[in-house]
Write a protein that holds these residues in place. Structure first.
Motif, PDB file in Angstrom:
ATOM      1  N   THR A  45       0.884  -1.232   0.079  1.00  0.00           N
ATOM      2  CA  THR A  45      -0.009  -0.138  -0.048  1.00  0.00           C
ATOM      3  C   THR A  45       0.704   1.457  -0.033  1.00  0.00           C
ATOM      4  OG1 THR A  45      -1.811  -1.211   1.081  1.00  0.00           O
ATOM      5  CG2 THR A  45      -1.834   1.206   1.090  1.00  0.00           C
ATOM      6  N   THR A  46       1.924   1.364   0.665  1.00  0.00           N
ATOM      7  CA  THR A  46       2.978   2.304   0.565  1.00  0.00           C
ATOM      8  C   THR A  46       3.065   2.737  -0.943  1.00  0.00           C
ATOM      9  OG1 THR A  46       4.400   1.285   2.263  1.00  0.00           O
ATOM     10  CG2 THR A  46       5.304   3.159   0.990  1.00  0.00           C
ATOM     11  N   ARG A  48       1.146   2.442  -3.493  1.00  0.00           N
ATOM     12  CA  ARG A  48      -0.215   2.876  -3.710  1.00  0.00           C
ATOM     13  C   ARG A  48      -0.634   4.220  -3.234  1.00  0.00           C
ATOM     14  NH1 ARG A  48      -4.279  -0.085  -6.002  1.00  0.00           N
ATOM     15  NH2 ARG A  48      -5.703   0.724  -4.545  1.00  0.00           N
ATOM     16  N   SER A  49       0.125   4.646  -2.268  1.00  0.00           N
ATOM     17  CA  SER A  49      -0.276   5.829  -1.383  1.00  0.00           C
ATOM     18  C   SER A  49       0.359   7.175  -2.140  1.00  0.00           C
ATOM     19  CB  SER A  49      -0.037   5.827   0.062  1.00  0.00           C
ATOM     20  OG  SER A  49       1.586   5.729   0.290  1.00  0.00           O
ATOM     21  N   SER A 159       0.836   3.544  -8.218  1.00  0.00           N
ATOM     22  CA  SER A 159       0.297   4.388  -7.258  1.00  0.00           C
ATOM     23  C   SER A 159      -1.357   4.821  -7.635  1.00  0.00           C
ATOM     24  CB  SER A 159       0.977   5.832  -7.018  1.00  0.00           C
ATOM     25  OG  SER A 159       0.412   6.744  -6.310  1.00  0.00           O
ATOM     26  N   GLY A 209       3.811   7.663  -3.944  1.00  0.00           N
ATOM     27  CA  GLY A 209       4.281   6.243  -3.345  1.00  0.00           C
ATOM     28  C   GLY A 209       4.849   5.637  -4.360  1.00  0.00           C
ATOM     29  N   ALA A 291      -6.489   0.314  -0.139  1.00  0.00           N
ATOM     30  CA  ALA A 291      -5.532  -0.652   0.513  1.00  0.00           C
ATOM     31  C   ALA A 291      -4.897  -1.567  -0.949  1.00  0.00           C
ATOM     32  CB  ALA A 291      -5.488  -1.196   1.650  1.00  0.00           C
ATOM     33  N   ASN A 319     -10.734   7.659   5.150  1.00  0.00           N
ATOM     34  CA  ASN A 319     -10.492   8.375   3.957  1.00  0.00           C
ATOM     35  C   ASN A 319     -11.783   8.531   3.217  1.00  0.00           C
ATOM     36  OD1 ASN A 319      -9.324   9.939   1.816  1.00  0.00           O
ATOM     37  ND2 ASN A 319      -8.826   7.892   0.376  1.00  0.00           N
ATOM     38  N   VAL A 493      -7.488   4.152   3.794  1.00  0.00           N
ATOM     39  CA  VAL A 493      -6.377   3.727   2.877  1.00  0.00           C
ATOM     40  C   VAL A 493      -5.841   2.444   3.684  1.00  0.00           C
ATOM     41  CG1 VAL A 493      -6.071   5.734   1.847  1.00  0.00           C
ATOM     42  CG2 VAL A 493      -5.010   5.576   3.876  1.00  0.00           C
ATOM     43  N   VAL A 540       2.631   5.641   6.691  1.00  0.00           N
ATOM     44  CA  VAL A 540       3.860   5.319   6.211  1.00  0.00           C
ATOM     45  C   VAL A 540       5.219   5.778   6.901  1.00  0.00           C
ATOM     46  CG1 VAL A 540       5.315   5.733   3.951  1.00  0.00           C
ATOM     47  CG2 VAL A 540       2.873   5.704   3.974  1.00  0.00           C
TER      48      VAL A 540
END
Length: 570
Positions: A45-46, A48-49, A159, A209, A291, A319, A493, A540
């Motif tokens: 998910t990092t 994607r963020s 991302s 991300g 996520a 979110n 998220v 993160v």
């Protein structure tokens, strides 16, 4: 260590930011590191963020003369988080450790060639509290050319921050104002030139991300980290009370991997598991999460199986979302944070009543929706706005003033009323209640102060709003027909609870004892921030910091470990 198909020094489950950070620490110490990613894409998910890390007293703040210190950040977290007996992830000891180690972690990444910088203005989410920072404590990666990853470029998770131009996250935040600011027009021109140069030179710039994890993946590979995709972990192996390895799959059969120095779990939370959501956070849906698809919680359950304590399981990194037709199952769904925080827009429940500050922390916003829903139907709620909003601001990913898809109207996503009474009828609300709500809000706008919920009094509220709107960046009358409404749901998220860890990132049992050989970081753990989100990147950032802490602790046990010799058990 016997009975293993393979043995390495350290195994990391999951490939988020903290995983790569831990790998770099141990590779510098000369140890073997194996990262196991259960999906076909790396980055978690990092990747994607937005790729933002909340890191107080970072070297970029010192470089730019921005006031901050360990003491100031401690005052802020203490004022926000306080004493939370039901949030053992957020003990004072762990918060202090986080604040000490965060600057050291950043210095380490810089020494590894990771190119980072601070966002010049991104206020803490509770900046009015003692120790809060108005410039903010956020760190991001510089733009990254995916081509530098070679064959791994196609294996980096994309991302959800998507934009057709090669813009940094900070630049993206300015673009919605391009019709009303010559400064932003010039920025757009520079971005167009950058895009043309990129096309001519073959560069594939990414931000957010993807840039952060692209840089981390590149550094981890250069350092000699072994990274395997499509390698889910089925079980942790425990010998004499110590976690000594994992069982994964290789070539279609179980594969036992020994880990001399320990195992680090950074496998995400359970945002994509509806069963775990139903157990720990009712009235939320997996389809509302941004996520990564692999965020299904089985490693939390596996750690629980061997005795790990869990806490804060009802918490999420909320979110708020507004989901138009066709986007229900999309990987990327439009957020509603900047929407309802902008002038000429409010949020109401299903009775037509406004009940919160629509600015502020997105985690607090989503929690507020669910709390309201316990007594008054509020999920989904309605964002109410007028023609001024539609002309000036983005809606569900569409540009200001643009024509909205007819499907939105046909399927009842975007409601339009020539009067508030007309809109209320379409929403099945009391016309008198909605009228009273709007009149009360407009009165606050005229007075220059939201007496009910104090929207616009924080620097963060104003930052979320419209810097070009006068006199308030946050408050604007809703009084120019036609009037509009779209549904808002409390998305997220990721989750924010998990196993309880100590100040060395070691996983703990319910009695407080350490499960030897087992570390955890990221949203596989109960957050060090407890039940609050202090600023952008507060999930993160800890993933990186506790990955760094875990690796350093594991490296410190080298003298008590077996020599670093890899092999296949036979």
């Amino acid at each position: 260590m016997t009975g293993f198909d393979e043995t390495v020094d350290f195994v990391v489950v999951g490939s988020g930011g903290g995983s790569m950070c831990a790998a770099l620490v141990l590779r510098e110490a000369g140890r073997q590191v194996l990262i196991l990613e259960k999906t076909d894409l790396v980055g978690g998910t990092t990747a994607r963020s937005g790729g933002v890390m909340w890191l107080p007293d970072n070297p970029f703040m010192r470089r730019d003369g921005v006031d901050d210190s360990f003491e100031q950040a401690s005052r802020y977290l203490d004022a926000l988080c306080g004493d939370q007996p039901d949030a053992p992830g957020s003990t004072v000891e762990r918060r202090r450790c986080y604040l000490r180690e965060a600057p050291r972690m950043i210095e380490f990444l810089l020494s590894q060639g990771i190119r980072l910088d601070r966002v010049k203005e991104w206020p803490d989410y509770y900046d009015e509290l003692p120790g809060g920072s108005v410039p903010g404590r956020t760190v991001v990666a510089e733009l990254f050319d995916l081509n530098e990853l070679g064959e791994w470029a196609s294996r980096l998770r994309p991302s959800f921050v998507q934009i057709p131009l090669p813009a940094s996250l900070e630049e993206m935040l300015e673009l919605p104002a391009m019709k009303r600011s010559w400064r932003v027009k010039w920025l757009l021109l520079r971005l167009i030139v950058r895009a043309i140069v990129a096309r001519l030179t073959g560069r594939r710039w990414v931000a957010g991300g993807a840039a952060l994890q692209g840089r981390m993946l590149q550094a981890a590979l250069r350092a000699g980290t072994d990274i395997r995709t499509d390698a889910p972990v089925q079980a942790l192996i425990v010998d004499n009370g110590r976690v000594s390895g994992v069982i994964t799959t290789r070539n279609g059969r179980p594969w036992r991997i020994g880990a001399r120095l320990g195992v680090l779990v950074n496998a995400g939370g359970f945002a994509r598991s509806q069963a775990m959501r139903d157990r720990y956070m009712p009235d939320t849906r997996a389809q509302w999460s941004l996520a990564a698809p692999g965020d299904t919680g089985e490693m939390i359950e596996e750690m629980m199986r061997i005795g790990a304590a869990v806490a804060q399981m009802a918490e999420r990194v909320g979110n708020q979302l507004t989901i138009p037709p066709g986007a229900e199952d999309a990987e990327v769904k439009p957020t509603a944070q900047s929407m309802t925080a902008a002038p000429h827009c409010i949020l109401v429940d299903r009775s037509g009543v406004r009940y919160m500050n629509e600015g502020g922390s997105y985690m607090a916003y989503a929690k507020g929706m669910l709390e309201r829903h316990k007594t008054v139907p509020a999920v989904p709620g309605w964002a109410i706005f007028d023609s001024q909003y539609l002309a000036r601001y983005m809606l569900a990913g569409t540009m200001p003033g643009s024509r909205k898809p007819q499907r939105w109207f046909d399927e009842g996503y975007l409601r339009r009323g020539d009067s508030l009474a007309d809109l209320a009828r379409q929403l099945d609300l009391s016309a008198d209640t909605l009228q009273a709500t709007i009149e009360r809000f407009n009165g606050f706008v005229d007075a220059g102060r939201d007496a009910d919920f104090h929207r616009g009094e924080r620097a963060y509220d104003r930052w979320l709003g419209d810097e070009f709107h006068r006199p308030s960046p946050s408050l604007g009358r809703i009084d120019r027909p036609p009037y509009y409404a779209v549904p808002v749901v409390p998305g997220d998220v990721g989750t924010y609870g998990g196993v309880v860890t100590d100040a060395h990132a070691r996983v703990l049992r319910a009695d407080g004892s350490v499960i030897d050989g087992l570390y955890a970081t990221g949203v596989s753990t109960a957050s060090v921030m407890g039940r609050f989100y202090p600023g952008a990147g507060a999930s993160v950032g800890p993933s990186f910091v506790w990955g760094y802490v875990a690796a350093r602790h594991a490296a410190s046990t080298v003298q008590r470990a077996e020599p670093a010799v890899s092999g296949v058990a036979g």
